[in-house]
Design a protein around this motif. Structure first.
Motif, PDB file in Angstrom:
ATOM      1  N   MET A  30       1.487  -4.976  -3.320  1.00  0.00           N
ATOM      2  CA  MET A  30       2.035  -3.622  -3.420  1.00  0.00           C
ATOM      3  C   MET A  30       1.941  -2.891  -2.082  1.00  0.00           C
ATOM      4  O   MET A  30       2.795  -2.046  -1.767  1.00  0.00           O
ATOM      5  CB  MET A  30       1.310  -2.847  -4.520  1.00  0.00           C
ATOM      6  CG  MET A  30       1.535  -3.430  -5.907  1.00  0.00           C
ATOM      7  SD  MET A  30       0.560  -2.628  -7.192  1.00  0.00           S
ATOM      8  CE  MET A  30       1.593  -1.201  -7.553  1.00  0.00           C
ATOM      9  N   ALA A  31       0.922  -3.218  -1.275  1.00  0.00           N
ATOM     10  CA  ALA A  31       0.837  -2.645   0.072  1.00  0.00           C
ATOM     11  C   ALA A  31       1.986  -3.166   0.933  1.00  0.00           C
ATOM     12  O   ALA A  31       2.596  -2.408   1.700  1.00  0.00           O
ATOM     13  CB  ALA A  31      -0.509  -2.993   0.705  1.00  0.00           C
ATOM     14  N   LEU A  32       2.300  -4.454   0.793  1.00  0.00           N
ATOM     15  CA  LEU A  32       3.444  -5.030   1.502  1.00  0.00           C
ATOM     16  C   LEU A  32       4.734  -4.345   1.065  1.00  0.00           C
ATOM     17  O   LEU A  32       5.612  -4.026   1.892  1.00  0.00           O
ATOM     18  CB  LEU A  32       3.516  -6.534   1.231  1.00  0.00           C
ATOM     19  CG  LEU A  32       4.752  -7.268   1.759  1.00  0.00           C
ATOM     20  CD1 LEU A  32       4.781  -7.245   3.286  1.00  0.00           C
ATOM     21  CD2 LEU A  32       4.778  -8.708   1.237  1.00  0.00           C
ATOM     22  N   ASP A  33       4.853  -4.110  -0.234  1.00  0.00           N
ATOM     23  CA  ASP A  33       6.022  -3.418  -0.780  1.00  0.00           C
ATOM     24  C   ASP A  33       6.184  -2.032  -0.158  1.00  0.00           C
ATOM     25  O   ASP A  33       7.282  -1.641   0.259  1.00  0.00           O
ATOM     26  CB  ASP A  33       5.862  -3.304  -2.300  1.00  0.00           C
ATOM     27  CG  ASP A  33       6.858  -2.351  -2.935  1.00  0.00           C
ATOM     28  OD1 ASP A  33       8.009  -2.754  -3.142  1.00  0.00           O
ATOM     29  OD2 ASP A  33       6.481  -1.186  -3.200  1.00  0.00           O
ATOM     30  N   ARG A  34       5.092  -1.285  -0.044  1.00  0.00           N
ATOM     31  CA  ARG A  34       5.161   0.068   0.542  1.00  0.00           C
ATOM     32  C   ARG A  34       5.539   0.000   2.030  1.00  0.00           C
ATOM     33  O   ARG A  34       6.275   0.850   2.525  1.00  0.00           O
ATOM     34  CB  ARG A  34       3.817   0.773   0.390  1.00  0.00           C
ATOM     35  CG  ARG A  34       3.397   1.114  -1.033  1.00  0.00           C
ATOM     36  CD  ARG A  34       4.363   2.088  -1.708  1.00  0.00           C
ATOM     37  NE  ARG A  34       5.519   1.394  -2.278  1.00  0.00           N
ATOM     38  CZ  ARG A  34       6.682   1.961  -2.550  1.00  0.00           C
ATOM     39  NH1 ARG A  34       6.863   3.248  -2.280  1.00  0.00           N
ATOM     40  NH2 ARG A  34       7.674   1.280  -3.080  1.00  0.00           N
ATOM     41  N   PHE A  35       5.039  -1.022   2.721  1.00  0.00           N
ATOM     42  CA  PHE A  35       5.372  -1.163   4.145  1.00  0.00           C
ATOM     43  C   PHE A  35       6.857  -1.433   4.334  1.00  0.00           C
ATOM     44  O   PHE A  35       7.514  -0.819   5.187  1.00  0.00           O
ATOM     45  CB  PHE A  35       4.543  -2.289   4.767  1.00  0.00           C
ATOM     46  CG  PHE A  35       5.027  -2.712   6.124  1.00  0.00           C
ATOM     47  CD1 PHE A  35       4.934  -1.848   7.209  1.00  0.00           C
ATOM     48  CD2 PHE A  35       5.599  -3.968   6.318  1.00  0.00           C
ATOM     49  CE1 PHE A  35       5.392  -2.229   8.475  1.00  0.00           C
ATOM     50  CE2 PHE A  35       6.060  -4.355   7.564  1.00  0.00           C
ATOM     51  CZ  PHE A  35       5.958  -3.488   8.647  1.00  0.00           C
ATOM     52  N   ILE A  36       7.404  -2.341   3.525  1.00  0.00           N
ATOM     53  CA  ILE A  36       8.821  -2.693   3.677  1.00  0.00           C
ATOM     54  C   ILE A  36       9.730  -1.518   3.328  1.00  0.00           C
ATOM     55  O   ILE A  36      10.706  -1.249   4.043  1.00  0.00           O
ATOM     56  CB  ILE A  36       9.157  -3.927   2.805  1.00  0.00           C
ATOM     57  CG1 ILE A  36       8.423  -5.163   3.332  1.00  0.00           C
ATOM     58  CG2 ILE A  36      10.664  -4.181   2.790  1.00  0.00           C
ATOM     59  CD1 ILE A  36       8.580  -6.385   2.466  1.00  0.00           C
ATOM     60  N   VAL A  37       9.409  -0.779   2.253  1.00  0.00           N
ATOM     61  CA  VAL A  37      10.283   0.326   1.851  1.00  0.00           C
ATOM     62  C   VAL A  37      10.282   1.451   2.880  1.00  0.00           C
ATOM     63  O   VAL A  37      11.273   2.168   3.044  1.00  0.00           O
ATOM     64  CB  VAL A  37       9.888   0.862   0.461  1.00  0.00           C
ATOM     65  CG1 VAL A  37       8.621   1.713   0.511  1.00  0.00           C
ATOM     66  CG2 VAL A  37      11.034   1.681  -0.152  1.00  0.00           C
ATOM     67  N   SER A  80      -1.725  -3.188   6.625  1.00  0.00           N
ATOM     68  CA  SER A  80      -0.433  -2.691   6.136  1.00  0.00           C
ATOM     69  C   SER A  80      -0.313  -1.190   6.339  1.00  0.00           C
ATOM     70  O   SER A  80       0.740  -0.691   6.774  1.00  0.00           O
ATOM     71  CB  SER A  80      -0.258  -3.031   4.648  1.00  0.00           C
ATOM     72  OG  SER A  80      -0.235  -4.419   4.434  1.00  0.00           O
ATOM     73  N   TYR A  81      -1.399  -0.469   6.073  1.00  0.00           N
ATOM     74  CA  TYR A  81      -1.336   0.989   6.207  1.00  0.00           C
ATOM     75  C   TYR A  81      -1.369   1.436   7.668  1.00  0.00           C
ATOM     76  O   TYR A  81      -0.848   2.503   7.997  1.00  0.00           O
ATOM     77  CB  TYR A  81      -2.438   1.651   5.381  1.00  0.00           C
ATOM     78  CG  TYR A  81      -1.983   1.871   3.958  1.00  0.00           C
ATOM     79  CD1 TYR A  81      -1.176   2.953   3.643  1.00  0.00           C
ATOM     80  CD2 TYR A  81      -2.319   0.978   2.948  1.00  0.00           C
ATOM     81  CE1 TYR A  81      -0.723   3.145   2.344  1.00  0.00           C
ATOM     82  CE2 TYR A  81      -1.869   1.157   1.647  1.00  0.00           C
ATOM     83  CZ  TYR A  81      -1.066   2.243   1.359  1.00  0.00           C
ATOM     84  OH  TYR A  81      -0.600   2.421   0.074  1.00  0.00           O
ATOM     85  N   VAL A  82      -1.952   0.647   8.540  1.00  0.00           N
ATOM     86  CA  VAL A  82      -1.848   0.935   9.973  1.00  0.00           C
ATOM     87  C   VAL A  82      -0.390   0.849  10.407  1.00  0.00           C
ATOM     88  O   VAL A  82       0.127   1.725  11.129  1.00  0.00           O
ATOM     89  CB  VAL A  82      -2.720  -0.035  10.797  1.00  0.00           C
ATOM     90  CG1 VAL A  82      -2.391   0.077  12.285  1.00  0.00           C
ATOM     91  CG2 VAL A  82      -4.201   0.262  10.574  1.00  0.00           C
ATOM     92  N   LEU A  83       0.303  -0.199   9.959  1.00  0.00           N
ATOM     93  CA  LEU A  83       1.726  -0.360  10.280  1.00  0.00           C
ATOM     94  C   LEU A  83       2.560   0.752   9.647  1.00  0.00           C
ATOM     95  O   LEU A  83       3.513   1.247  10.253  1.00  0.00           O
ATOM     96  CB  LEU A  83       2.221  -1.728   9.808  1.00  0.00           C
ATOM     97  CG  LEU A  83       1.586  -2.952  10.476  1.00  0.00           C
ATOM     98  CD1 LEU A  83       2.139  -4.235   9.873  1.00  0.00           C
ATOM     99  CD2 LEU A  83       1.825  -2.924  11.982  1.00  0.00           C
TER     100      LEU A  83
END
Length: 316
Positions: free
Chosen positions: A120-127, A219-222
């Protein structure tokens, strides 16, 4: 009559503990625990139903949320039989094989939930990073493969645990600290060296808790780098607001998990009530609160739930 301390060559069963030192108070916890399990089923069931019937919610974020809801329900159901047994029916004994089976499912499902939160962190990064290609990158097929990978990782990591426990001799007390079976809890009752079990338990913690937390932080740094590159303050706030539900879910899962891990490894001097409280918070709190968090913070789900209740009210 159940004997709480048996000195046999090996145990055929364990004794579960409700409220340490106060077994007569167990019936008082039956209703609150029953309410928590009911709320878990209703909350996560509502999330799954809303996502299934509303075509507008057939997006990657909500597919991952569905997987999280199913994992939460499964995790709650894995502890339900033993919790009902001790608090509702006052039967604290659990067969050895049933205990290690429950142990496998609890630890495996915990690993799955951790992996889902990383996804879900990956999902938030991509969106946030590439919103125009969001649905073309995270297609249902890709999400399915991610889900399978999360499942395989958790099962492979936890699979040796039952065998590591079964090889140990148990010749002293057979009283566990909780109302369900955990590896570290059963391990401490063995009357042999448990260095292999301890080492492997640490490996599991590193490859789930340690690795997944690092991946989520990365992910949240990105995400922050991307958001800070947006010129408009309103757009930055809007982008960060889409992450709030996930951040809450991460905190609800990892804070109690870190707490119960620290208590088991370094809190041997603490009261047994503290151990029991931390373990119950870790397993019971996230499945109850995750649906509430996503219902409150996700506008689409909130609107759909309100719409369903209003329609039922009008039909009545």
């Amino acid at each position: 009559m159940i004997h709480f301390n048996r000195s046999l060559g090996n145990h055929h069963s364990f004794i579960l503990t409700g409220i340490p030192g106060m077994p007569d108070k167990n019936p008082w916890m039956a209703f609150p625990l029953g309410l928590l399990y009911t709320l878990t089923l209703l909350g996560n069931g509502t999330i799954l139903t809303v996502i299934k019937v509303d075509q507008s919610l057939h997006e990657p974020m909500y597919y991952f949320l569905s997987i999280l809801a199913m994992t939460d329900v499964s995790l709650s159901m894995s502890t339900l039989p033993s919790v009902l047994s001790i608090f509702w029916f006052n039967v604290p004994e659990i067969a050895f094989d049933a205990c290690i089976t429950q142990m496998f499912f609890i630890h495996a499902l915990g690993g799955i939930e951790s992996g889902v939160l990383v996804s879900m962190a990956l999902d938030r990064f991509i969106v946030i990073r590439d919103p125009l290609r969001y649905t073309s990158i995270l297609t249902p097929g890709v999400i399915g493969k991610i889900g399978i990978a999360v499942l395989i990782r958790a099962v492979c990591l936890v699979f040796p645990l039952p065998f590591l426990i079964k090889r140990l001799p148990f010749c002293g007390s057979n009283v566990l600290s909780h109302s369900y079976c955990l590896h570290q809890d059963a391990m401490r009752l063995a009357c042999a060296r448990t260095r292999v079990n301890s080492l492997y338990g640490l490996i599991i913690v590193i490859f789930t808790l340690g690795l997944d937390v690092l991946l989520i932080l990365f992910s949240y740094v990105l995400i922050l780098q991307t958001v800070l590159g947006v010129a408009s303050r309103a757009e930055r706030l809007k982008a960060l607001n889409t992450c709030l539900s996930h951040i809450c879910a991460v905190l609800l899962f990892y804070v109690p998990l870190i707490g119960v891990t620290m208590v088991h490894r370094f809190g041997k001097h603490l009261s047994p009530v503290v151990h029991t409280l931390m373990a119950n918070i870790y397993l019971l709190l996230p499945p109850v609160l995750n649906p509430i968090v996503y219902s409150v913070k996700t506008k689409q789900i909130r609107r759909r739930i309100i719409h369903v209740f209003q329609r039922r009210k009008n039909t009545v």
